[in-house]
Design an enzyme around this catalytic site. Structure first.
Site, PDB file in Angstrom:
ATOM      1  N   LYS A 178       0.828  -1.206   0.000  1.00  0.00           N
ATOM      2  CA  LYS A 178       0.000   0.000   0.000  1.00  0.00           C
ATOM      3  C   LYS A 178       0.871   1.269   0.000  1.00  0.00           C
ATOM      4  CE  LYS A 178      -3.807  -2.522   0.678  1.00  0.00           C
ATOM      5  NZ  LYS A 178      -3.207  -3.875   0.758  1.00  0.00           N
ATOM      6  N   LYS A 226      -8.239   1.773   4.355  1.00  0.00           N
ATOM      7  CA  LYS A 226      -7.844   0.366   4.338  1.00  0.00           C
ATOM      8  C   LYS A 226      -6.624   0.143   5.221  1.00  0.00           C
ATOM      9  CE  LYS A 226      -5.649   1.385  -0.137  1.00  0.00           C
ATOM     10  NZ  LYS A 226      -5.659   1.041  -1.578  1.00  0.00           N
ATOM     11  N   ARG A 229      -4.975  -4.253 -13.038  1.00  0.00           N
ATOM     12  CA  ARG A 229      -3.724  -4.878 -12.628  1.00  0.00           C
ATOM     13  C   ARG A 229      -2.772  -4.862 -13.817  1.00  0.00           C
ATOM     14  NH1 ARG A 229      -1.957  -8.545  -8.982  1.00  0.00           N
ATOM     15  NH2 ARG A 229      -2.802  -6.972  -7.542  1.00  0.00           N
ATOM     16  N   ARG A 288     -10.372  -5.223 -13.185  1.00  0.00           N
ATOM     17  CA  ARG A 288     -11.228  -5.993 -12.277  1.00  0.00           C
ATOM     18  C   ARG A 288     -12.425  -5.134 -11.906  1.00  0.00           C
ATOM     19  NH1 ARG A 288      -6.210  -6.990  -8.495  1.00  0.00           N
ATOM     20  NH2 ARG A 288      -6.004  -4.822  -9.161  1.00  0.00           N
ATOM     21  N   ARG A 296     -15.218  -2.403  -4.404  1.00  0.00           N
ATOM     22  CA  ARG A 296     -13.942  -3.103  -4.567  1.00  0.00           C
ATOM     23  C   ARG A 296     -13.974  -3.936  -5.841  1.00  0.00           C
ATOM     24  NH1 ARG A 296     -13.980  -6.557   0.761  1.00  0.00           N
ATOM     25  NH2 ARG A 296     -16.067  -6.890  -0.085  1.00  0.00           N
ATOM     26  N   ASP A 333      -1.484  -1.711  -9.269  1.00  0.00           N
ATOM     27  CA  ASP A 333      -2.932  -1.507  -9.298  1.00  0.00           C
ATOM     28  C   ASP A 333      -3.204  -0.054  -9.652  1.00  0.00           C
ATOM     29  OD1 ASP A 333      -3.273  -4.125  -8.635  1.00  0.00           O
ATOM     30  OD2 ASP A 333      -3.913  -3.756  -6.570  1.00  0.00           O
ATOM     31  N   GLU A 389      -1.710   0.700  -5.648  1.00  0.00           N
ATOM     32  CA  GLU A 389      -0.900  -0.286  -4.932  1.00  0.00           C
ATOM     33  C   GLU A 389       0.263  -0.741  -5.803  1.00  0.00           C
ATOM     34  OE1 GLU A 389      -2.838  -3.600  -3.094  1.00  0.00           O
ATOM     35  OE2 GLU A 389      -4.497  -2.397  -2.309  1.00  0.00           O
ATOM     36  N   ASN A 434       2.161  -4.251  -5.824  1.00  0.00           N
ATOM     37  CA  ASN A 434       2.136  -5.592  -5.253  1.00  0.00           C
ATOM     38  C   ASN A 434       3.428  -6.346  -5.568  1.00  0.00           C
ATOM     39  OD1 ASN A 434      -0.886  -6.108  -4.298  1.00  0.00           O
ATOM     40  ND2 ASN A 434      -0.924  -4.852  -6.147  1.00  0.00           N
TER      41      ASN A 434
END
Length: 323
Positions: A128, A163, A213, A228, A236, A276, A284, A286
């Site tokens: 994050k 979050k 992504r 997504r 979300r 993201d 984000e 990842n």
């Protein structure tokens, strides 16, 4: 060990879904390219003074047409330095045991093992908070454990997302709106009454078009993102939260973000990274076990897994097809 070995540190094999799991896609590709494929499950790593870092490796054959999708070929205790390539694919949460596994893998590197992603880089890049290093692509954001500061953020940005810093799969992500009577209890819960740090961001309305992504392999973007899309009534887009995935070519802004971040993370030993992006905004970075290989492969035909395995082959100096 004379045979070239591709070994994943991974969650229990029985927990993996062969229809969508990216780690299985990697192993399937490696197997097709004449690697000997193995896994190290939870608790399978250890260090001793006389042997160094060792593991119990489960050697497998991948066949997704069968149930289960793998067959076990045998188990062996090996020194990690004797393996050709070790792929860290253990999912979060980022617990003390997860950190301990990175310590063991980092010591294995000192002894000569080749580990991807680099264990210290995984540890140093919170998925994050790493967006702070690329702030020109980030919407207004606050990272704090002070509920008063987080509440004040909602006063300035009346529609916000909050979050935890250590969540995954969309877990514990809340949308807060100014005037919501639940703001206090949500912030108290997320911060554990001010003892745990959380992130709050201005809500990005482009989420309706998908949380994209973008995969980086050895610093270079895969040419397709997986958007997504949230299910109806959700904020979300995570597939684990019921979202649906739609592969699409990278936009000019997607490419700008990928080309800005790719060389940086590659230089830090991060072979595989999942960015993201919502709209034109990075949310984000990842690094633990980026996913979406299978969805992009199935929808576009682009060989994501082969691209990743070829990058590993280049990194370890392996001649393809030689066992």
């Amino acid at each position: 060990m004379s045979t070239q070995s591709f070994v994943c540190v991974i969650d229990p094999l029985k927990s993996l879904n062969p229809k969508k799991d990216s780690s299985i896609a990697m192993m399937e590709s490696a197997q097709s390219r004449a690697w000997k494929v193995g896994v190290i499950e939870d608790g399978g790593l250890w260090w001793s003074l006389d042997q160094g870092v060792c593991a119990t490796v489960i050697w497998i054959h991948v066949d997704r047409s069968q149930k289960p999708w793998y067959s076990e070929l045998g188990r062996e205790e090996v020194k990690l330095k004797d393996l050709s390539a070790i792929i860290m694919r253990k999912d979060p949460p980022f617990t003390a045991e997860f950190v301990a596994s990175t310590w063991l893998l980092e010591q294995a590197e000192r002894e000569g093992a080749r580990v991807f992603n680099k264990p210290s880089a995984i540890r140093d890049h919170n998925e994050k908070f790493t967006i702070a290093q690329f702030s020109r692509f980030v919407v207004p954001t606050l990272v704090s454990r002070n509920p008063g500061q987080l509440r004040e953020f909602v006063e300035h940005y009346p529609d916000a997302i909050v979050k935890p810093l250590d969540g995954m799969g969309g877990s514990s992500i809340f949308r807060l709106k100014k005037g919501d009577q639940n703001i206090g209890v949500i912030l108290e819960t997320l911060t554990d009454h001010g003892s745990r740090t959380a992130m709050i961001q201005r809500y990005i309305p482009e989420i309706v078009d998908g949380d994209k992504r973008i995969l980086l392999i050895d610093g270079q973007p895969v040419p397709y993102a997986l958007a997504r899309l949230p299910k109806e009534g959700e904020h979300r887009g995570n597939l684990a939260a019921g979202g649906t995935g739609r592969a699409q070519p990278l936009s000019p802004t997607d490419l700008e973000i990928a080309h800005a971040i790719g060389p940086v993370v590659q230089s830090r030993g991060l072979m595989l990274v999942g960015l993201d992006v919502i709209g034109n905004n990075l949310t984000e970075v990842n690094v633990t076990s980026p996913t979406c290989f299978r969805e992009i492969m199935d929808q576009t035909g682009f060989p994501v897994a082969d691209t990743f395995v070829k990058a590993i082959e280049k990194a370890v100096g392996r001649v393809p097809g030689v066992v």
